[in-house]
Structure formats: structure tokens, C-alpha cells
Write an enzyme that holds these catalytic residues in place. Structure first.
Site, PDB file in Angstrom:
ATOM      1  N   ASN A  58       0.916  -1.160   0.000  1.00 51.85           N
ATOM      2  CA  ASN A  58       0.000   0.000   0.000  1.00 51.85           C
ATOM      3  C   ASN A  58       0.950   1.203   0.000  1.00 51.85           C
ATOM      4  O   ASN A  58       1.694   1.409   0.948  1.00 51.85           O
ATOM      5  CB  ASN A  58      -0.833  -0.062   1.275  1.00 51.85           C
ATOM      6  CG  ASN A  58      -2.063   0.816   1.299  1.00 51.85           C
ATOM      7  OD1 ASN A  58      -2.658   0.988   2.346  1.00 51.85           O
ATOM      8  ND2 ASN A  58      -2.477   1.356   0.189  1.00 51.85           N
ATOM      9  N   CYS A  95      -5.477   6.110   8.103  1.00 53.32           N
ATOM     10  CA  CYS A  95      -4.861   5.141   7.192  1.00 53.32           C
ATOM     11  C   CYS A  95      -3.862   4.324   7.997  1.00 53.32           C
ATOM     12  O   CYS A  95      -2.896   4.874   8.540  1.00 53.32           O
ATOM     13  CB  CYS A  95      -4.158   5.897   6.066  1.00 53.32           C
ATOM     14  SG  CYS A  95      -3.291   4.790   4.947  1.00 53.32           S
ATOM     15  N   HIS A 120     -15.707   0.839   7.422  1.00 56.59           N
ATOM     16  CA  HIS A 120     -15.391  -0.445   6.781  1.00 56.59           C
ATOM     17  C   HIS A 120     -16.589  -1.373   6.813  1.00 56.59           C
ATOM     18  O   HIS A 120     -17.332  -1.414   7.793  1.00 56.59           O
ATOM     19  CB  HIS A 120     -14.231  -1.136   7.511  1.00 56.59           C
ATOM     20  CG  HIS A 120     -12.946  -0.405   7.369  1.00 56.59           C
ATOM     21  ND1 HIS A 120     -12.064  -0.647   6.346  1.00 56.59           N
ATOM     22  CD2 HIS A 120     -12.421   0.600   8.100  1.00 56.59           C
ATOM     23  CE1 HIS A 120     -11.032   0.183   6.459  1.00 56.59           C
ATOM     24  NE2 HIS A 120     -11.217   0.945   7.517  1.00 56.59           N
ATOM     25  N   GLU A 154     -10.812  -0.145  -1.678  1.00 61.53           N
ATOM     26  CA  GLU A 154     -10.784   1.045  -0.815  1.00 61.53           C
ATOM     27  C   GLU A 154     -11.617   2.194  -1.362  1.00 61.53           C
ATOM     28  O   GLU A 154     -11.564   2.492  -2.561  1.00 61.53           O
ATOM     29  CB  GLU A 154      -9.344   1.534  -0.654  1.00 61.53           C
ATOM     30  CG  GLU A 154      -8.545   0.693   0.301  1.00 61.53           C
ATOM     31  CD  GLU A 154      -7.276   1.406   0.750  1.00 61.53           C
ATOM     32  OE1 GLU A 154      -7.301   2.635   0.920  1.00 61.53           O
ATOM     33  OE2 GLU A 154      -6.272   0.703   0.906  1.00 61.53           O
ATOM     34  N   CYS A 182      -4.675  -2.862   3.292  1.00 58.57           N
ATOM     35  CA  CYS A 182      -5.324  -1.756   4.007  1.00 58.57           C
ATOM     36  C   CYS A 182      -5.197  -2.044   5.506  1.00 58.57           C
ATOM     37  O   CYS A 182      -5.731  -3.054   5.991  1.00 58.57           O
ATOM     38  CB  CYS A 182      -6.793  -1.656   3.590  1.00 58.57           C
ATOM     39  SG  CYS A 182      -7.688  -0.344   4.443  1.00 58.57           S
ATOM     40  N   GLY A 238      -8.377  -1.590   7.341  1.00 57.61           N
ATOM     41  CA  GLY A 238      -9.208  -2.710   6.873  1.00 57.61           C
ATOM     42  C   GLY A 238      -8.848  -4.000   7.596  1.00 57.61           C
ATOM     43  O   GLY A 238      -9.726  -4.808   7.932  1.00 57.61           O
TER      44      GLY A 238
HETATM   45  N1  LIG Z   1      -9.180   4.610   1.455  1.00 55.18           N
HETATM   46  C1  LIG Z   1      -9.266   4.791   2.875  1.00 55.18           C
HETATM   47  C2  LIG Z   1      -8.051   5.484   3.441  1.00 55.18           C
HETATM   48  C3  LIG Z   1      -6.779   4.684   3.347  1.00 55.18           C
HETATM   49  C4  LIG Z   1      -6.774   3.403   4.201  1.00 55.18           C
HETATM   50  C5  LIG Z   1      -5.434   2.713   4.137  1.00 55.18           C
HETATM   51  N2  LIG Z   1      -5.044   2.130   2.920  1.00 55.18           N
HETATM   52  C6  LIG Z   1      -5.108   1.873   5.349  1.00 55.18           C
HETATM   53  O1  LIG Z   1      -4.056   1.222   5.299  1.00 55.18           O
HETATM   54  O2  LIG Z   1      -5.810   1.916   6.343  1.00 55.18           O
HETATM   55  C7  LIG Z   1     -10.517   5.593   3.239  1.00 55.18           C
HETATM   56  O3  LIG Z   1     -10.982   6.408   2.413  1.00 55.18           O
HETATM   57  O4  LIG Z   1     -11.012   5.427   4.347  1.00 55.18           O
END
Ligand SMILES: N[C@@H](CCC[C@H](N)C(=O)O)C(=O)O
Length: 279
Positions: A13, A73, A165, A214, A223, A226
Site C-alpha cells: 500500500n 490510514c 469499513h 478502498e 489496508c 481494513g
Molecule cells: N481509502 C481509505 C483510506 C486509506 C486506508 C489505508 N489504505 C489503510 O491502510 O488503512 C478511506 O478512504 O477510508
């Protein structure tokens, strides 16, 4: 005049990191769209900037590839933490970071004096339907509830780690059409702030395989928030113990949901890839 940046990744990521303590970036959303473009820009899943904080040792802001700002993040905060530590902006190995999900506490992990990863106290998972936020599941927890997406019914568990999520348990991930389902979940009316969706196959009580679509960034290799939401959902559905290794497309994260303080702890890698000047 160009913008100095550094490129980092955690489990694949990847992020562009920019020191903006001077607060000179006026339109970070637009900059993120441009820098993250994999053909016309640097290429990344998000832009992370350092901002000054009056509440914590430092402050992290994170923008998705579509320019939307996310509250948090997980992979990003590990990269951010190691970067500010190596820059000498924080004096100790454990410090505080202001994020859209509150003040979080990363700790730099060293073995024989070498940094091997970062552990982050990610705070408590938010399980209240209205706070995640979700719509149409009623009040209280959204655990093993059904939702209709593209004409099919799915069982979902929803969790906020500051950002929203939706976790879907899935027997065989080789049958998953993530490009089709991901955007349909992301923009479903049940999720007023859109949603990150984790498709999760439980291998055993301590091992889980997860793929992610995402919000604002499409499929990524990992993520962190996630993975935290996934462990929480697996525990709530009685599928794993409170500690598990989450295997993502780009690597592994170790997640623990502490019974003692109800906090989630995430441990994983954070690596610098290159530095440059964006012109
Ligand atoms: N796309 C996510 C933000 C990024 C999350 C990330 N990749 C992680 O590692 O937690 C959002 O819009 O919430």
C-alpha cells in the site's frame, strides 16, 4: 519550484509523503489526484502530509487518489511514523499523532538496533451503526446483517476505525469479482460516507486472508485499517481469536484486539522506496 517528496510502502500500500509543516500546500486534494496518478504522476494509493499539531507530537493528513480526505490510514500511519522518527521530528520511539480518528500512538520496533516495523495503538473500534456511519441496519451493532448489492444478498459486519469499513466473509476468494462488487459496495446507499470493503476468508482461528476495495482508491494491495476492521469482525462473528495474522495481497499484518483496554494494535512493515522532487 518543485515539491520535495518521499515514496513509502507498507505491505504494498504505497504513499507519497510530503513535509508540509509550513502549511504551504493550498489544495492537497488536487495535489493528491495529480501525484498519485500512476501514468502522469508519481503513482501511489494516497498522499500523506505532515502538519503541525497543538494536541499531539505531530499530525498526519491522508488524501485518497480521488482527492477525498480519509480520517485514517493504517499502513500510512506506520510509514508516517517511521519517517517522522527518522527525520528526528519526534524524540522518542513511542509518540502521538493527531489524525482524523483522534490521537493515535505508534511505536517504532527495533531488533538489534535496526528498525523492523511499527506497532500502532489504533484505538477502539467503533461499532455503533450511526457512528460508522451506516443506514438501514437499525441501531446498535451491524454484525452479520444482510445487504443487497447488485441483486445478490451478502452478510456484512461494519466497523469504523475512524474511517468506515464493511467486512464480508467469503469462502473462496478466487471466486470474487472485486472490480465489479467493490464500487457497488463503496457507493451503496447503506453507507452515507461511502465505505472501504474487505472480502475475507478465514483460514483458522489465527489466520485470515483479506482483499480490499478502498473508498477513493479502488483495489489496493493492503489496508491497515481494513485489517483492523477485519479482525474485529471475525471476533464478533466468532471466527477467530483476538489475535490473528491478516494476509493481504501485498504482505502480512499482525492485529490484536486487546481485552484489557478494548484497543486494536496493528504491527507491520513500513519501508521507504525513493525520494524526489515533484515539478
Ligand atoms: N481509502 C481509505 C483510506 C486509506 C486506508 C489505508 N489504505 C489503510 O491502510 O488503512 C478511506 O478512504 O477510508
Amino acid at each position: 519550484m518543485g515539491i520535495e517528496f518521499t515514496k513509502w510502502q507498507g505491505c504494498g500500500n504505497d504513499f507519497v509523503l510530503v513535509d508540509d509543516r509550513s502549511e504551504s500546500i493550498k489544495d492537497p486534494a488536487e495535489l493528491s489526484r495529480k501525484m498519485c496518478d500512476r501514468h502522469y504522476g508519481i503513482g501511489a494509493d494516497g498522499l500523506i502530509i505532515i502538519r503541525p499539531s497543538d494536541k499531539a507530537d505531530t499530525r498526519m493528513r491522508i488524501y485518497n487518489t480521488d482527492g477525498s480526505e480519509a480520517e485514517m490510514c493504517g499502513n500510512g500511519i506506520r510509514c508516517f511514523a517511521r519517517w517522522v522518527y527518522e527525520l528526528g521530528l519526534v524524540p522518542v520511539e513511542e509518540f502521538t499523532v493527531e489524525t482524523g480518528a483522534g490521537i493515535l500512538v505508534p511505536k517504532i520496533i527495533k531488533e538489534n538496533g535496526r528498525i523492523t516495523g511499527v506497532r500502532v495503538d489504533m484505538g477502539q473500534p467503533v461499532l455503533d451503526a450511526e457512528k460508522i456511519p451506516t443506514k438501514g441496519f437499525g441501531t446498535g451493532r451491524v454484525v452479520d446483517k444482510t445487504i443487497e448489492v447488485l441483486g445478490e444478498t451478502y452478510h456484512v459486519t461494519c466497523v469504523s476505525m475512524g474511517n468506515p469499513h464493511c467486512v464480508v466473509l467469503w469462502d473462496d476468494l478466487s471466486t470474487l469479482d472485486i472490480e465489479k462488487l467493490g464500487p457497488a459496495f463503496e457507493n451503496h446507499p447503506a453507507f452515507p460516507n461511502r465505505v472501504n470493503t474487505e472480502f475475507v476468508s478465514v483460514r483458522d482461528k489465527n489466520h485470515v486472508r483479506m482483499r480490499v476495495w478502498e473508498r477513493g482508491a479502488a483495489v489496493t494491495m493492503a489496508c491497515g485499517t481494513g485489517a483492523c476492521a477485519t479482525l474485529t469482525a471475525c471476533v464478533l462473528n466468532d471466527r477467530t481469536e483476538r489475535q490473528a495474522e491478516i494476509e493481504l495481497d501485498g504482505g502480512k499484518l499482525f492485529i490484536e484486539w486487546s481485552e484489557k483496554d478494548n484497543h486494536i494494535y496493528m504491527t507491520g512493515p513500513a519501508e521507504e522506496v525513493y525520494k524526489g522532487t515533484y515539478i
